[in-house]
Motif scaffolding. Structure first.
Motif, PDB file in Angstrom:
ATOM      1  N   ALA A 346       0.804  -1.228   0.000  1.00  0.00           N
ATOM      2  CA  ALA A 346       0.000   0.000   0.000  1.00  0.00           C
ATOM      3  C   ALA A 346       0.833   1.271   0.000  1.00  0.00           C
ATOM      4  N   TRP A 356      -0.473   7.673  -5.268  1.00  0.00           N
ATOM      5  CA  TRP A 356      -0.841   7.223  -3.920  1.00  0.00           C
ATOM      6  C   TRP A 356      -1.880   8.157  -3.312  1.00  0.00           C
ATOM      7  N   VAL A 359      -5.498   7.740  -4.342  1.00  0.00           N
ATOM      8  CA  VAL A 359      -6.251   6.660  -3.690  1.00  0.00           C
ATOM      9  C   VAL A 359      -6.639   7.062  -2.276  1.00  0.00           C
ATOM     10  N   GLY A 366      -8.237   2.896   0.640  1.00  0.00           N
ATOM     11  CA  GLY A 366      -7.102   1.962   0.576  1.00  0.00           C
ATOM     12  C   GLY A 366      -7.619   0.559   0.788  1.00  0.00           C
ATOM     13  N   ALA A 370      -6.119  -1.558  -2.250  1.00  0.00           N
ATOM     14  CA  ALA A 370      -4.753  -1.021  -2.284  1.00  0.00           C
ATOM     15  C   ALA A 370      -3.741  -2.157  -2.169  1.00  0.00           C
TER      16      ALA A 370
END
Length: 559
Positions: A346, A356, A359, A366, A370
């Motif tokens: 993640a 990143w 998300v 997540g 993720a």
């Protein structure tokens, strides 16, 4: 920063914890005895009490506790940055989870394999037991209802995972027969099982399976939930050696193969951790890291659900008391390794910080996606594995672990109803079949009563899972501590974790209480108050028990 550094430091610390710290705990604190006759041998019945090879039992325990939570929690908590999540998972595994899981098995085995709820009544008092079982029941209800939703959504989002997820059940049934009926070599059976499981994972994307959007007037999500609970009900009634043990064992091996592949891809591909070490620019509405970090990451650092499994099914299958160290402490270590993989996937499975951040736009984002998407990226780049197959492998991993946790969770919920039947002299409730129907009925009532026709009602009370679960871990450590005091054994190694957990969890419950009141969510507010009051009352009962023990010792010394 290179993800290899996280891998080496995390796994290295956990390895030292198992080889050094757990050995000290076993010898000096729990004082395990090779000659102690375990309940599995004393009450062997071929159904629940079955003396089991420690490797097979480790597989059962590990996969029962390692559901989706050690993936979801860390993959959400990295929103505060990778460092807090990494430290809590590593330190929590070594000094909290291992001691807790090992201790719960030991305490139950020393008391005829009684569950931690029943054990509370004998070690602390009947009032504490009655209150404690409320928390236990709520945690099991949350786990079972929510994991049904999680698995259903995974199957819907990735139709290629359906064949391997359900095919794993057939593989487990065969393995159980080969081990217990055929008396075949465990390494050979293990190899055959892993090969069969990964063959199913390989062919899964080629034979995707999807339910129609409407099945008998229900959505596909609701239909999958009903199918899953039907399966779990049957599985919970079967002798543990028929399905539960072999399924958990082969899933444990599957996880380690998956983890080895993921960690190998990290070593080969050397991905960069793009997430910040400490996120100074968290999205609006993100709660304070302290205390929420310590309840967002439960499984993977320490989890009260582990105590339910340890004292509910694992203790009934422990062949030798020293095996509790391997099964309990190393089981917690395995889950810590899974949580570490979730953190790496993640935070290093994205091309850039911007990707990143796209998300992690709000707290709660997540999670499993993720892990699956980030992990698939790392696997495909590091090993050249097809991205779709990699994604299917990780999806199946998550679904299988959620499924095994659901299997065990429903069996444990059945035990709770049976114990209530015995305590309150309700004879029909103390039987397995009616207790199973009650367990399934309460889960479905929550799923469809609160969630409507979609069956996703379990998600309604999920915000309370983290606090209730960690509270359960603290109270389990309280019971273990009372036992240690009675034996005249040092308690600091259980007292420090339990004080930390109770303080952080009660703090988090109060924060949640304020949030529910502000939102006008009276249902969750009421449940929060129930859990909060229960925690305080059980803690007071345990303190009173410790004081009585101290007074008895003083009087005995004076005389």
């Amino acid at each position: 920063m290179s993800a290899i550094l996280l891998l080496v430091l995390g796994l290295g610390g956990m390895a030292l914890g198992y080889f050094l710290y757990s050995r000290f705990i076993a010898k000096v604190i729990y004082k395990v005895d090779e000659n102690f006759r375990t309940p599995a041998n004393e009450f062997e019945d071929g159904v629940d009490f079955v003396p089991t090879n420690k490797f097979v039992l480790w597989g059962h325990h590990f996969t029962s506790v390692a559901g989706a939570a050690p993936i979801v929690g860390p993959a959400i908590a990295v929103i505060w940055g990778w460092l807090p999540a990494f430290l809590w998972v590593t330190i929590g595994t070594i000094f909290f989870a291992g001691v807790h899981d090992f201790g719960a098995i030991w305490a139950s085995v020393r008391n005829k394999a009684k569950s931690i709820g029943t054990l509370t009544g004998e070690v602390v008092g009947t009032r504490a037991r009655s209150i404690f079982t409320i928390v236990i029941f709520l945690v099991l209800l949350m786990v079972n209802a929510v994991f049904g939703v999680v698995i259903a959504r995974l199957l819907i989002n990735n139709p290629g995972s359906v064949v391997p997820v359900w095919g794993a059940i057939a593989v487990a049934l065969v393995i159980g027969q080969l081990i217990y009926r055929g008396k075949m070599s465990l390494p050979l059976v293990s190899l055959v099982g892993v090969v069969a499981l990964y063959f199913l994972i390989y062919i899964g994307p080629s034979v995707p399976v999807s339910l129609p959007e409407q099945v008998g007037g229900l959505s596909d999500n609701a239909a999958w939930i009903l199918i899953l609970f039907g399966y779990a009900a049957i599985a919970s009634l079967l002798p543990v050696w028929v399905l539960l043990q072999p399924r958990d064992y082969i899933n444990g091996l599957q996880l380690f193969v998956g983890l080895i592949a993921l960690y190998a891809a990290v070593l080969i591909g050397n991905p960069t951790v793009v997430a910040p070490m400490i996120n100074q620019d968290v999205p609006a509405g993100t709660p304070s890291m302290i205390p929420l970090l310590f309840v967002t990451i439960a499984c993977g650092a320490i989890s009260g659900f582990h105590g339910l499994v340890a004292s509910g099914t694992t203790s009934k299958q422990l062949r030798r008391e020293p095996d509790a160290r391997f099964v309990g402490y190393f089981g917690a270590t395995g889950e810590g390794a899974l949580a570490l993989a979730a953190i790496i996937a993640a935070t290093a499975g994205f091309a850039s910080l911007a990707d990143w951040q796209a998300v992690y736009t709000s707290f709660g984002q997540g999670g499993v996606l993720a892990f699956v998407n980030g992990g698939a990226t790392i696997l495909s780049q590091g090993t050249g594995l097809d991205a779709e197959v990699a994604g299917t492998m990780l999806t199946v991993m998550a679904a299988l672990f959620a499924g095994t946790t659901m299997d065990t969770g429903l069996r444990l919920q059945r035990y709770i109803f049976q114990e209530w039947g015995e305590i309150y002299n309700v004879k029909w409730m103390s039987k397995a079949a009616p207790a199973t129907l009650l367990s399934v009925g309460t889960c479905l009532l929550l799923a469809f009563g609160a969630g409507g026709a979609d069956g996703s009602g379990g998600l309604l009370i999920w915000p309370l899972f983290g606090t209730s679960n960690q509270l359960l871990a603290g109270l389990t450590l309280l019971v273990v501590t009372v036992m240690l005091v009675r034996r005249g054994t040092p308690t600091i190694y259980t007292v420090v974790p339990l004080i930390f957990l109770l303080v952080m969890t009660l703090y988090a419950l109060l924060i949640q209480l304020k949030g529910f009141y502000t939102k006008g969510d009276w249902f969750l507010l009421t449940l929060d108050l129930v859990v909060l009051v229960a925690a305080i009352l059980v803690s007071l009962e345990c303190i009173a028990s410790l004081r009585r023990l101290k007074q008895e010792r003083q009087q005995s010394g004076a005389s």
